[in-house]
Design an enzyme around this catalytic site. Structure first.
Site, mmCIF file in Angstrom:
data_model
loop_
_atom_site.group_PDB
_atom_site.id
_atom_site.type_symbol
_atom_site.label_atom_id
_atom_site.label_comp_id
_atom_site.label_asym_id
_atom_site.label_seq_id
_atom_site.Cartn_x
_atom_site.Cartn_y
_atom_site.Cartn_z
ATOM 1 N N ASP A 87 -4.929 11.536 -9.476
ATOM 2 C CA ASP A 87 -4.886 12.315 -7.962
ATOM 3 C C ASP A 87 -3.937 13.374 -8.048
ATOM 4 O O ASP A 87 -3.824 14.209 -8.986
ATOM 5 C CB ASP A 87 -3.831 10.863 -7.540
ATOM 6 C CG ASP A 87 -2.839 10.775 -7.729
ATOM 7 O OD1 ASP A 87 -2.294 11.135 -9.115
ATOM 8 O OD2 ASP A 87 -2.690 9.225 -7.736
ATOM 9 N N ASN B 104 2.783 -0.980 -2.841
ATOM 10 C CA ASN B 104 1.343 -2.190 -2.543
ATOM 11 C C ASN B 104 0.456 -2.895 -3.021
ATOM 12 O O ASN B 104 -0.533 -2.275 -2.872
ATOM 13 C CB ASN B 104 1.260 -1.005 -0.897
ATOM 14 C CG ASN B 104 -0.028 0.666 -0.991
ATOM 15 O OD1 ASN B 104 0.553 0.060 -1.956
ATOM 16 N ND2 ASN B 104 -0.109 0.414 -0.144
ATOM 17 N N HIS C 269 -1.034 -0.552 -4.949
ATOM 18 C CA HIS C 269 -2.214 1.105 -5.613
ATOM 19 C C HIS C 269 -2.433 1.508 -7.118
ATOM 20 O O HIS C 269 -1.119 1.511 -7.604
ATOM 21 C CB HIS C 269 -2.156 1.980 -4.236
ATOM 22 C CG HIS C 269 -0.926 3.052 -4.251
ATOM 23 N ND1 HIS C 269 -0.249 3.089 -3.259
ATOM 24 C CD2 HIS C 269 -0.119 3.972 -5.209
ATOM 25 C CE1 HIS C 269 0.941 4.627 -3.134
ATOM 26 N NE2 HIS C 269 0.889 4.329 -4.970
ATOM 27 N N GLU D 169 -5.718 3.001 -2.211
ATOM 28 C CA GLU D 169 -4.487 1.870 -1.671
ATOM 29 C C GLU D 169 -5.876 0.524 -1.063
ATOM 30 O O GLU D 169 -6.882 0.699 -1.118
ATOM 31 C CB GLU D 169 -4.560 2.706 -0.334
ATOM 32 C CG GLU D 169 -4.047 3.617 -0.230
ATOM 33 C CD GLU D 169 -2.152 3.710 -0.405
ATOM 34 O OE1 GLU D 169 -2.196 2.234 -1.312
ATOM 35 O OE2 GLU D 169 -1.591 4.809 -0.534
#
Ligand code: GLP
Length: 245
Positions: free
Chosen positions: A67, A136, A138, A143
């Site tokens: 990313d 979380n 990811h 996400e």
């Protein structure tokens, strides 16, 4: 999913680096998927040490990063391209043109996503993908709620991700709110995956990953459907997991 339990960050880094080094020696033309963040830094340090001391060569290796932040060019010290160059690539004999990071400053971002997928395809896909995990759940910047069918795409970062990553910036306002990330389907096409986790902050995420169920609200859970995943996690990261390892 195989779980490799280690004592601490140092051991996680050593175990991961040894695994990668073995791969490069056996298969010098391997294509690696790489991650940024604090988690893999120790692993990268060991790859550099080994390259200096034992001469493991990366001349034929190709890498694809997961990313990049949108709006940051590769010269920006907060960009993931800059991170990869300074933390790893500049210290190996890898050819820069074989290191791929999505461009967050491309004018045509949708085109950049498509290009990234086709470059990856032309390289024959990823042999070994290194992953960290967000608090979380990811992976990359996928996400919660991201489709498991997603390819490289543009994402709006979750508030919790912006907060977690603010530590690398002077102020939280400087943290980009969007990123370009390999999709979940892209990651799942890797032939093999190593997920690294260290520290108590990751305990809940690892607990959920190793718990039951696969669902898009917890992106990393998709890895339960992959035939070749190893999780290298330290005791603290495993402290909320019920599985016996
Ligand atoms: C970041 C990156 C991920 C990384 C994760 C965990 O937002 N996009 O690729 O795995 O968050 O980061 P860290 O290793 O710093 O905890």
């Amino acid at each position: 999913m195989e779980i490799i339990k280690v004592n601490n960050y140092e051991e996680m880094s050593k175990t991961a680096a040894e695994y990668i080094i073995r791969k490069v020696r056996q298969f010098p033309e391997a294509t690696f998927g790489l991650a940024t963040g604090s988690t893999p830094v120790g692993t990268y340090k060991r790859l550099i040490e080994d390259h200096r001391e034992n001469g493991t060569s990366y001349k034929k290796v190709a890498t694809f990063n997961l990313d990049e932040y949108i709006g940051l060019s590769g010269e920006n010290p907060q960009s993931y391209r800059y991170f990869m160059d300074s933390q790893l690539f500049n210290h190996l004999d890898i050819r820069k043109e074989n290191t791929f990071v999505p461009s967050g400053s491309a004018e045509d971002l949708a085109g950049e996503c498509r290009n990234y997928e086709s470059k990856l395809k032309n390289h024959g896909g990823i042999d070994l993908q290194i992953l960290g995990i967000g608090n979380n759940g990811h992976i990359g910047f996928n996400e919660p709620g991201t489709s498991f069918l997603s390819k490289t795409h543009i994402v709006d970062l979750a508030d919790s991700t912006i907060k977690a990553n603010a530590r690398f910036f002077n102020t939280i306002e400087e943290v980009p709110t969007q990123a370009i990330t390999m999709g979940i389907a892209t990651i799942m096409q890797s032939r093999e995956i190593l997920l690294l986790a260290s520290g108590e902050a990751k305990a809940d995420a690892i607990g959920q990953l190793l718990g039951n169920g696969v669902n898009e609200q917890f992106p990393a859970s998709v890895l339960r459907n992959h035939p070749n995943v190893k999780v290298i996690a330290d005791k603290a990261a495993l402290s909320a997991s019920k599985v016996r390892v």
